[in-house]
Design an enzyme around this catalytic site. Sequence first.
Site, short mmCIF file in Angstrom:
data_model
loop_
_atom_site.label_atom_id
_atom_site.label_comp_id
_atom_site.label_asym_id
_atom_site.label_seq_id
_atom_site.Cartn_x
_atom_site.Cartn_y
_atom_site.Cartn_z
CG PHE A 1 -1.06 1.15 1.79
CD1 PHE A 1 -2.87 1.72 0.49
CD2 PHE A 1 -1.22 2.23 2.21
CE1 PHE A 1 -3.71 2.72 1.21
CE2 PHE A 1 -1.93 3.46 2.02
CZ PHE A 1 -3.37 3.77 1.81
CB SER B 1 17.41 15.32 17.31
OG SER B 1 16.28 16.07 16.88
CD GLU C 1 17.62 13.28 20.31
OE1 GLU C 1 17.08 12.80 19.82
OE2 GLU C 1 17.20 14.03 21.01
CD GLU D 1 0.25 10.15 21.40
OE1 GLU D 1 0.94 11.22 21.48
OE2 GLU D 1 0.27 9.00 21.68
CB CYS E 1 6.07 18.53 20.87
SG CYS E 1 6.35 17.21 20.60
CG HIS F 1 6.15 20.49 12.81
ND1 HIS F 1 6.23 20.75 14.43
CD2 HIS F 1 6.11 19.37 12.64
CE1 HIS F 1 5.88 20.51 15.22
NE2 HIS F 1 6.17 19.14 14.70
N1 GLN Z 1 14.39 14.56 22.06
C1 GLN Z 1 13.80 14.31 20.62
C2 GLN Z 1 13.87 14.82 19.58
O1 GLN Z 1 14.87 16.49 20.03
C3 GLN Z 1 12.59 14.83 21.27
C4 GLN Z 1 11.82 13.76 19.92
C5 GLN Z 1 10.19 14.51 20.53
O2 GLN Z 1 9.49 15.19 21.43
N2 GLN Z 1 8.64 13.98 19.62
O3 GLN Z 1 13.96 14.28 18.29
ZN ZN Z 2 8.16 17.61 20.46
#
Ligand code: GLN
Ligand code: ZN
Length: 759
Positions: A17, A434, A485, A606, A643, A695
Amino acid sequence: MKAIAFGYPKLGEKREFKRLLEDFWKGKITEEELHAGMRDLNLQRARLYSEFVDLIPSNELSYYDFMLDTALMVGCVPSRFGEYKGMETYFEMARGKNALEMTKWFNTNYHYLVPEIEGEDFRLLVNKPLEDFSFFKEKGFLTVPHIIGPFTFLRLSKALRRKEGDLPLYEIGRIEEKDTFERLVAKITPVYLEVLKTLKDAGCERVHLEEPALVMDTEPWHWDLLEEVYRELSGSGLYIAVFTYYDSVSDYRRFVSLPVSGLHLDLVSNRENLENIRKYGFPEDKELIAGLINGRQPWRADLKEKLKVLEDLSKAVKNVSVSNSCPLYHLPVTVEPEDDLPHGLKERLSFAKEKLKELKVLKEAFLGNEEALKEVKKLESVLKVPFGENPEVRRRITSLKEEDFRRELPYKERARIQKEIMRLPILPTTTIGSFPQTEEVRKMRTAYRTGKISEKEYRDFIKKRIEEVIAFQEEIGLDVLVHGEFERTDMVEFFAFKMDGIATTKHGWVLSYGSRVYRPPIIYGDVSRKGPMTLEEITYAQSLTDKPVKGMLTGPVTILNWSYYREDVPKREIAYQIALALLDEVKDLERAGIKVIQIDEPAFREGVPLKRRDWPEYFDWAVKAFRLCSRAKPETQIHTHMCYSEFNDIIEYIYQMDFDVISIEASRSKGEIISAFERFKSWDRQIGIGVYDIHSPAVPAKEEIKEVVRRAMRVLPVDLLWVNPDCGLKTRRWEEVRPSLKNMVDAARELREEVGVRA
Ligand code: GLN
Ligand code: ZN
């Protein structure tokens, strides 16, 4: 008795898919080829279903998202997309520049597109249930269309409404008010009725309407409306069954009196539905579709126990069918190709395909089939053997004391000590962890995994990246640094690899939205660290600089919420086990001289239960799990990061986590989050409100960044504020990250001067 399955994953055993969709987006195949590929996948599904169960669902293979399909069925195309022009508009709405907003589907990791209702007129636009039904009929399959019901559709949609006074004049929001909801229900029901009638005319006999929203908190007036809706829809002459899942229905008695022929109940997510059936009975004239096989967790069912439940049920209810508890798309396709699982695990696992088989065996065993009964017996001996136990971990859990969940000193005193040691300026700058995961980084990881380069080569490569990222951060003048990271793919899978009691799969992909897939780890036993998990990279990074480098861990609640988990011990205990493993890492980092440790909890929100009444229990263990793993020395500064979600209604619980600093994503809802702090007068922890949206590839201007900080300064004391982006930078490119962070650091410097002048 029938066996009924639904929601089989559309991904395909080899992710067909995903490939199909992405090939189409890249222009490698034509639209006609896309449709042909989808038809093939559809036929494969139908054949599979018919091998194991008695009804074949249709309208399940969405090209992107079933909520989007439902929106198109009832004609909800926001005006910014213009006239609906087939696939082109479809994918514009799904992933174009002005795409619909995407959000979590109930308490799962699937994301749906939020339909937008402009105006109040619905009309039948794309009759996909009929197209699908007719396609299958031509191929010789009489199918049962699955359609998201009108109630759930409206509860999850947003409507454009006029705002009084203020600008903008219109806003978009959930439909909470009774009047509006009533009007919309009255207008949408005729469209549903029309769809059902066309199906009936085409030879369809039965439909399944999915109404999972009935497990969320409801009001009596919701049920009044539901009764009307379903009375009207039964005018179609079709056999209608209503499906609920992910939790117990919020009002059992009203649910079972809906004027429909069949009712599906989730009998595994808690015991309430079962108890209600016992307590209040089940109407004689209706079919109970008993959701006994868990659609969310990958464990083989204890069929002996299920059989017993089924026998009990059939004493009280005349017409019972067996089914999965919720859609099967939360599971990977099949365990068959997994050849590298911990010993003994594979035979305990059941992914989607295996669940179909379980339904068949369960039904046949119930009907007295010898073969099936033998299988149930055989399984018993597999499941009887204790598995994944670690006495040492158990001992640690039972000996936990109140003080293990409390830091030695209260925040105020810790903050004073930390301030002495760290000597940071006001408005300190940092990042979330990261840095860009470039093509090169990903290539090297694959090369290492497939044995093309040695472990030493890979490690040296990572070290080089760490050197670069430390040098860059020093050069632009960030205050608290990170190691970048580069060694991590997924923030949960990375830790899963390094812990005992958690397995990872090779092919266990699950769609999270569109064509995006991930592999949830499987927590199958008692969890502990195999050894230090992050020490090498963090201490190497720290050795290169005099500035503090943040240790970077994923929190226990997030690891748990983004994995499958065992069901023989309570979630609370699993969370504590993971927390203890992380605490061991925290201690190692401290011993190695790390002064700041960030424990990410993006999935903290979540796991929140669908009903408010269950919130206190969840937050009790979630907060405590975080406190358990973050019980560092008073002088160690504990950060957390969150987040992806709305925090306003859980800010009190977040506060209880007792961290020293939190960074929070807010660039999409800055206003809201800041007003939450206006209400929370006694907030006294340090906080970094994301100053720009990672983003987007756009480079934020210094002025924009300053504006966000100034806004925060209006409601929070300046000495609590940090300056950071709103999430990790791994999806961005260096070309964007360099200037963005430079602007951020410069903005912080200029603000420090401004504040200094005022003081
Ligand atoms: N420490 C992670 C990063 O910076 C946090 C990722 C996230 O919040 N989803 O990628
Ligand atoms: Zn985040």
